[in-house]
Structure formats: structure tokens, C-alpha cells
Design a protein around this motif. Structure first.
Motif, PDB file in Angstrom:
ATOM      1  N   VAL A 193       0.863  -1.187   0.000  1.00  0.00           N
ATOM      2  CA  VAL A 193       0.000   0.000   0.000  1.00  0.00           C
ATOM      3  C   VAL A 193       0.897   1.233   0.000  1.00  0.00           C
ATOM      4  CG1 VAL A 193      -1.711   1.340   1.293  1.00  0.00           C
ATOM      5  CG2 VAL A 193      -1.851  -1.159   1.243  1.00  0.00           C
ATOM      6  N   LYS A 194       0.567   2.201  -0.854  1.00  0.00           N
ATOM      7  CA  LYS A 194       1.281   3.472  -0.854  1.00  0.00           C
ATOM      8  C   LYS A 194       0.277   4.596  -0.981  1.00  0.00           C
ATOM      9  CE  LYS A 194       4.766   6.241  -0.761  1.00  0.00           C
ATOM     10  NZ  LYS A 194       5.574   6.366   0.471  1.00  0.00           N
ATOM     11  N   ARG A 195       0.352   5.522  -0.029  1.00  0.00           N
ATOM     12  CA  ARG A 195      -0.590   6.648  -0.012  1.00  0.00           C
ATOM     13  C   ARG A 195       0.160   7.962  -0.210  1.00  0.00           C
ATOM     14  NH1 ARG A 195      -2.124   3.474   4.388  1.00  0.00           N
ATOM     15  NH2 ARG A 195      -4.101   2.362   4.065  1.00  0.00           N
ATOM     16  N   HIS A 196      -0.456   8.845  -0.969  1.00  0.00           N
ATOM     17  CA  HIS A 196       0.006  10.220  -1.085  1.00  0.00           C
ATOM     18  C   HIS A 196      -1.054  11.098  -0.439  1.00  0.00           C
ATOM     19  CE1 HIS A 196       3.086   8.736  -3.687  1.00  0.00           C
ATOM     20  NE2 HIS A 196       2.239   8.370  -4.641  1.00  0.00           N
ATOM     21  N   ARG A 197      -0.675  12.335  -0.168  1.00  0.00           N
ATOM     22  CA  ARG A 197      -1.642  13.256   0.432  1.00  0.00           C
ATOM     23  C   ARG A 197      -1.840  14.459  -0.475  1.00  0.00           C
ATOM     24  NH1 ARG A 197      -2.853  11.471   5.364  1.00  0.00           N
ATOM     25  NH2 ARG A 197      -4.186  13.269   5.748  1.00  0.00           N
ATOM     26  N   LEU A 198      -3.075  14.784  -0.683  1.00  0.00           N
ATOM     27  CA  LEU A 198      -3.444  15.994  -1.408  1.00  0.00           C
ATOM     28  C   LEU A 198      -4.052  16.938  -0.379  1.00  0.00           C
ATOM     29  CD1 LEU A 198      -3.662  17.457  -4.112  1.00  0.00           C
ATOM     30  CD2 LEU A 198      -5.920  16.416  -4.426  1.00  0.00           C
ATOM     31  N   GLY A 199      -3.196  17.819   0.176  1.00  0.00           N
ATOM     32  CA  GLY A 199      -3.631  18.602   1.329  1.00  0.00           C
ATOM     33  C   GLY A 199      -3.819  17.666   2.511  1.00  0.00           C
ATOM     34  N   GLU A 200      -5.017  17.611   3.040  1.00  0.00           N
ATOM     35  CA  GLU A 200      -5.333  16.721   4.157  1.00  0.00           C
ATOM     36  C   GLU A 200      -5.980  15.423   3.686  1.00  0.00           C
ATOM     37  OE1 GLU A 200      -4.439  17.256   7.314  1.00  0.00           O
ATOM     38  OE2 GLU A 200      -3.431  19.064   6.566  1.00  0.00           O
ATOM     39  N   VAL A 201      -6.140  15.283   2.379  1.00  0.00           N
ATOM     40  CA  VAL A 201      -6.864  14.122   1.845  1.00  0.00           C
ATOM     41  C   VAL A 201      -5.880  13.038   1.426  1.00  0.00           C
ATOM     42  CG1 VAL A 201      -8.477  13.309   0.094  1.00  0.00           C
ATOM     43  CG2 VAL A 201      -8.688  15.637   1.018  1.00  0.00           C
ATOM     44  N   PRO A 202      -5.968  11.811   2.023  1.00  0.00           N
ATOM     45  CA  PRO A 202      -5.088  10.719   1.601  1.00  0.00           C
ATOM     46  C   PRO A 202      -5.571  10.121   0.284  1.00  0.00           C
ATOM     47  CG  PRO A 202      -6.571   9.967   3.333  1.00  0.00           C
ATOM     48  CD  PRO A 202      -6.833  11.434   3.158  1.00  0.00           C
ATOM     49  N   ILE A 203      -4.607   9.871  -0.613  1.00  0.00           N
ATOM     50  CA  ILE A 203      -4.907   9.277  -1.908  1.00  0.00           C
ATOM     51  C   ILE A 203      -4.131   7.962  -2.014  1.00  0.00           C
ATOM     52  CG2 ILE A 203      -4.827   9.561  -4.404  1.00  0.00           C
ATOM     53  CD1 ILE A 203      -6.636  11.576  -3.083  1.00  0.00           C
ATOM     54  N   ASP A 204      -4.849   6.866  -2.255  1.00  0.00           N
ATOM     55  CA  ASP A 204      -4.193   5.572  -2.410  1.00  0.00           C
ATOM     56  C   ASP A 204      -3.617   5.451  -3.818  1.00  0.00           C
ATOM     57  OD1 ASP A 204      -4.725   4.769   0.133  1.00  0.00           O
ATOM     58  OD2 ASP A 204      -6.503   3.588  -0.367  1.00  0.00           O
ATOM     59  N   ALA A 205      -2.286   5.510  -3.923  1.00  0.00           N
ATOM     60  CA  ALA A 205      -1.645   5.287  -5.225  1.00  0.00           C
ATOM     61  C   ALA A 205      -1.573   3.794  -5.521  1.00  0.00           C
ATOM     62  CB  ALA A 205      -0.249   5.893  -5.229  1.00  0.00           C
ATOM     63  N   LEU A 206      -1.340   3.001  -4.491  1.00  0.00           N
ATOM     64  CA  LEU A 206      -1.330   1.542  -4.593  1.00  0.00           C
ATOM     65  C   LEU A 206      -2.121   0.987  -3.419  1.00  0.00           C
ATOM     66  CD1 LEU A 206       2.466   0.985  -5.394  1.00  0.00           C
ATOM     67  CD2 LEU A 206       0.578   0.931  -7.032  1.00  0.00           C
ATOM     68  N   ARG A 207      -2.939  -0.019  -3.698  1.00  0.00           N
ATOM     69  CA  ARG A 207      -3.792  -0.549  -2.636  1.00  0.00           C
ATOM     70  C   ARG A 207      -3.758  -2.076  -2.669  1.00  0.00           C
ATOM     71  NH1 ARG A 207      -9.571   1.259  -3.572  1.00  0.00           N
ATOM     72  NH2 ARG A 207      -8.635   3.317  -3.190  1.00  0.00           N
ATOM     73  N   GLY A 208      -2.972  -2.658  -1.764  1.00  0.00           N
ATOM     74  CA  GLY A 208      -2.920  -4.116  -1.646  1.00  0.00           C
ATOM     75  C   GLY A 208      -2.355  -4.821  -2.860  1.00  0.00           C
ATOM     76  N   VAL A 209      -1.223  -4.336  -3.388  1.00  0.00           N
ATOM     77  CA  VAL A 209      -0.635  -4.926  -4.598  1.00  0.00           C
ATOM     78  C   VAL A 209       0.148  -6.189  -4.251  1.00  0.00           C
ATOM     79  CG1 VAL A 209       1.007  -4.573  -6.486  1.00  0.00           C
ATOM     80  CG2 VAL A 209      -0.508  -2.711  -5.780  1.00  0.00           C
ATOM     81  N   ASP A 210      -0.114  -7.267  -4.984  1.00  0.00           N
ATOM     82  CA  ASP A 210       0.647  -8.514  -4.897  1.00  0.00           C
ATOM     83  C   ASP A 210       1.256  -8.787  -6.263  1.00  0.00           C
ATOM     84  OD1 ASP A 210      -0.103  -9.175  -2.185  1.00  0.00           O
ATOM     85  OD2 ASP A 210      -2.082  -9.705  -2.962  1.00  0.00           O
ATOM     86  N   LEU A 211       2.535  -9.133  -6.283  1.00  0.00           N
ATOM     87  CA  LEU A 211       3.202  -9.347  -7.559  1.00  0.00           C
ATOM     88  C   LEU A 211       4.416 -10.236  -7.342  1.00  0.00           C
ATOM     89  CD1 LEU A 211       3.743  -8.519 -10.599  1.00  0.00           C
ATOM     90  CD2 LEU A 211       5.111  -6.632  -9.674  1.00  0.00           C
ATOM     91  N   GLU A 212       4.641 -11.139  -8.290  1.00  0.00           N
ATOM     92  CA  GLU A 212       5.868 -11.928  -8.300  1.00  0.00           C
ATOM     93  C   GLU A 212       6.487 -11.863  -9.689  1.00  0.00           C
ATOM     94  OE1 GLU A 212       5.881 -15.870  -6.892  1.00  0.00           O
ATOM     95  OE2 GLU A 212       4.953 -15.408  -4.953  1.00  0.00           O
ATOM     96  N   VAL A 213       7.774 -11.612  -9.732  1.00  0.00           N
ATOM     97  CA  VAL A 213       8.513 -11.597 -10.992  1.00  0.00           C
ATOM     98  C   VAL A 213       9.651 -12.590 -10.852  1.00  0.00           C
ATOM     99  CG1 VAL A 213       9.845 -10.222 -12.621  1.00  0.00           C
ATOM    100  CG2 VAL A 213       7.950  -9.167 -11.363  1.00  0.00           C
ATOM    101  N   ALA A 214       9.639 -13.608 -11.702  1.00  0.00           N
ATOM    102  CA  ALA A 214      10.666 -14.637 -11.622  1.00  0.00           C
ATOM    103  C   ALA A 214      11.924 -14.210 -12.371  1.00  0.00           C
ATOM    104  CB  ALA A 214      10.138 -15.947 -12.203  1.00  0.00           C
ATOM    105  N   HIS A 215      13.028 -14.852 -12.069  1.00  0.00           N
ATOM    106  CA  HIS A 215      14.277 -14.606 -12.798  1.00  0.00           C
ATOM    107  C   HIS A 215      14.053 -14.877 -14.287  1.00  0.00           C
ATOM    108  CE1 HIS A 215      17.105 -14.258  -9.346  1.00  0.00           C
ATOM    109  NE2 HIS A 215      16.162 -14.942  -8.737  1.00  0.00           N
ATOM    110  N   GLY A 216      14.464 -13.940 -15.125  1.00  0.00           N
ATOM    111  CA  GLY A 216      14.336 -14.111 -16.563  1.00  0.00           C
ATOM    112  C   GLY A 216      13.019 -13.655 -17.152  1.00  0.00           C
TER     113      GLY A 216
END
Length: 227
Positions: A12-35
Motif C-alpha cells: 500500500v502506498k498513499r500520497h496526500r493531497l492537502g489533508e486528503v489521503p490518496i491511495d496510489a497503490l492498494r494491496g498490490v501482490d506481484l511476483e517476478v521470476a528470474h528471466g
């Protein structure tokens, strides 16, 4: 997840616009294998750049975990930030030193101070050989400015000794510590306790370096100074 090159879990990654939180990423799951060849696509504002910054350890998630080749990336963004600040400081020290040298002044306490700063920031940015060269030159300039046995060269000696110690060069650090102890012991203005502390510190370094004979000699030398 342990076999993946990149493993992202619940990020999860949040930014703030003034006092308002903005979710840039919300519960991201990812796997990248070698190659694997991966394309991250999505509309503007969907979090692509944010995710890439997190994968590159340029920023940290507010929640979740990111691992690269099994290594947790937590804390690396702060290290990158500190290295960036050290790099900026190194540039400033280099510019100031260049200005001093352009004026024709090369053997001056201020030059030694700038070289010390340049050495410290070079070490902080991983430029170890340059750090040693700068710290050695700082010591040489200090000696030319004040003399080989003047207590005012102690900071330059101590800085170079600390650098050697951090690099695992214990014998070199001991040699410099003994030099500093010799200077303080000869200094008529120094207190006996300070003289003893310097000699004992050199003895402790010698002991840590495995030089038992030298350590014992230094500790014996310190005993009368404690009386």
C-alpha cells in the motif's frame, strides 16, 4: 515467494493531497521470476511510476512487503536518501576546495578541513579509495601547517585512523593511534588522564588487531600516567 526475483505482498502506498489521503497503490501482490519480461501498463495515475519507485527502493510502502532476490527492501530508501545528501555535500566540499586551490593556497588548515569533509562524504557514497586519498592529504596538510608533533593535527590523525578501522585495516589504525598517543603524551598542556586515555585506546586497538605484545607495552606505558 522466496524463489522470485521480485516479491511484492500487500503493498500500500498513499500520497496526500492537502489533508486528503490518496491511495496510489492498494494491496498490490506481484511476483517476478528470474528471466521474466514484465510490462506494467495502465492509465495515467494508476500507480505505475509509484510501483517502479518502490521496486527500485527509491521510496517505501506504507504497508506490505517488497523483497528483491529474497532480500527485504525495507530501509533501503532511507539509505539512498542519505547517500544522495552525502553526494550533494561531497560536491560542495569539492567546489570549496577547488576555490581555495585556485587562489594559490594549498597548505592551510581550512584546506585540511575541506579535505576531511571530502573524505567523509566520499566514504559515505562508497568511494573508498578517494576517501582514503583525501584523508591522507588532510593529514599531510595539517602536518605542514602545524608540524608533525602538534596536537592540532590530532583530528586528522583520528579521522584517518577511524577510516582504516572501518575498512578492517586494524594494523594501520593502530599505527596512527600510537602516533596520536605519542603527540598527546608529549603535550605539556595535556592532562595526565587524557594522556593515559590516548595510550590505553591505542593499546585496546592493538589488542583488537591481535598484536598482544604491542598492546601490553602500551597498557604498561599508560599505568604511570594514571597515578
Amino acid at each position: 515467494m522466496s524463489d522470485a526475483l521480485f516479491a511484492v505482498a500487500g503493498v500500500v502506498k498513499r500520497h496526500r493531497l492537502g489533508e486528503v489521503p490518496i491511495d496510489a497503490l492498494r494491496g498490490v501482490d506481484l511476483e517476478v521470476a528470474h528471466g521474466d519480461l514484465v510490462v506494467i501498463a495502465g492509465p495515467s495515475g494508476s500507480g505505475k511510476s509509484t510501483l517502479l519507485q518502490l521496486l527500485g527502493a527509491l521510496d517505501e510502502p506504507d504497508d506490505g512487503r517488497i523483497a528483491f532476490d529474497g532480500r527485504d527492501l525495507a530501509g533501503l530508501a532511507e539509505i539512498h536518501r542519505l547517500k544522495g545528501e552525502a553526494q550533494q555535500a561531497r560536491v560542495l566540499f569539492a567546489q570549496a576546495l577547488e576555490a581555495w586551490e585556485a587562489s594559490g593556497v594549498e597548505e592551510d588548515p581550512n584546506v585540511a578541513m575541506l579535505l576531511t569533509g571530502l573524505g567523509a562524504t566520499s566514504a559515505a557514497t562508497g568511494q573508498i579509495a578517494k576517501a582514503e586519498a583525501h584523508l591522507k592529504r588532510a593529514l599531510a596538510v595539517s602536518k605542514k601547517s602545524f608540524g608533525d608533533d602538534d596536537a592540532r593535527i590530532l583530528p586528522a590523525l583520528d579521522n584517518l585512523a577511524a577510516h582504516y578501522q572501518s575498512m578492517g585495516r586494524a594494523a594501520d589504525a593502530v599505527d596512527l593511534a600510537v602516533q596520536s598517543a605519542d603527540i598527546v603524551e608529549k603535550d605539556v598542556a595535556a592532562k595526565s588522564a587524557d594522556k593515559a586515555a590516548r595510550v590505553e585506546a591505542a593499546g585496546a586497538l592493538a589488542a583488537a588487531a591481535g598484536d598482544a605484545d604491542r598492546a601490553w607495552t602500551l597498557l604498561e606505558r599508560a599505568m604511570p600516567l594514571r597515578v
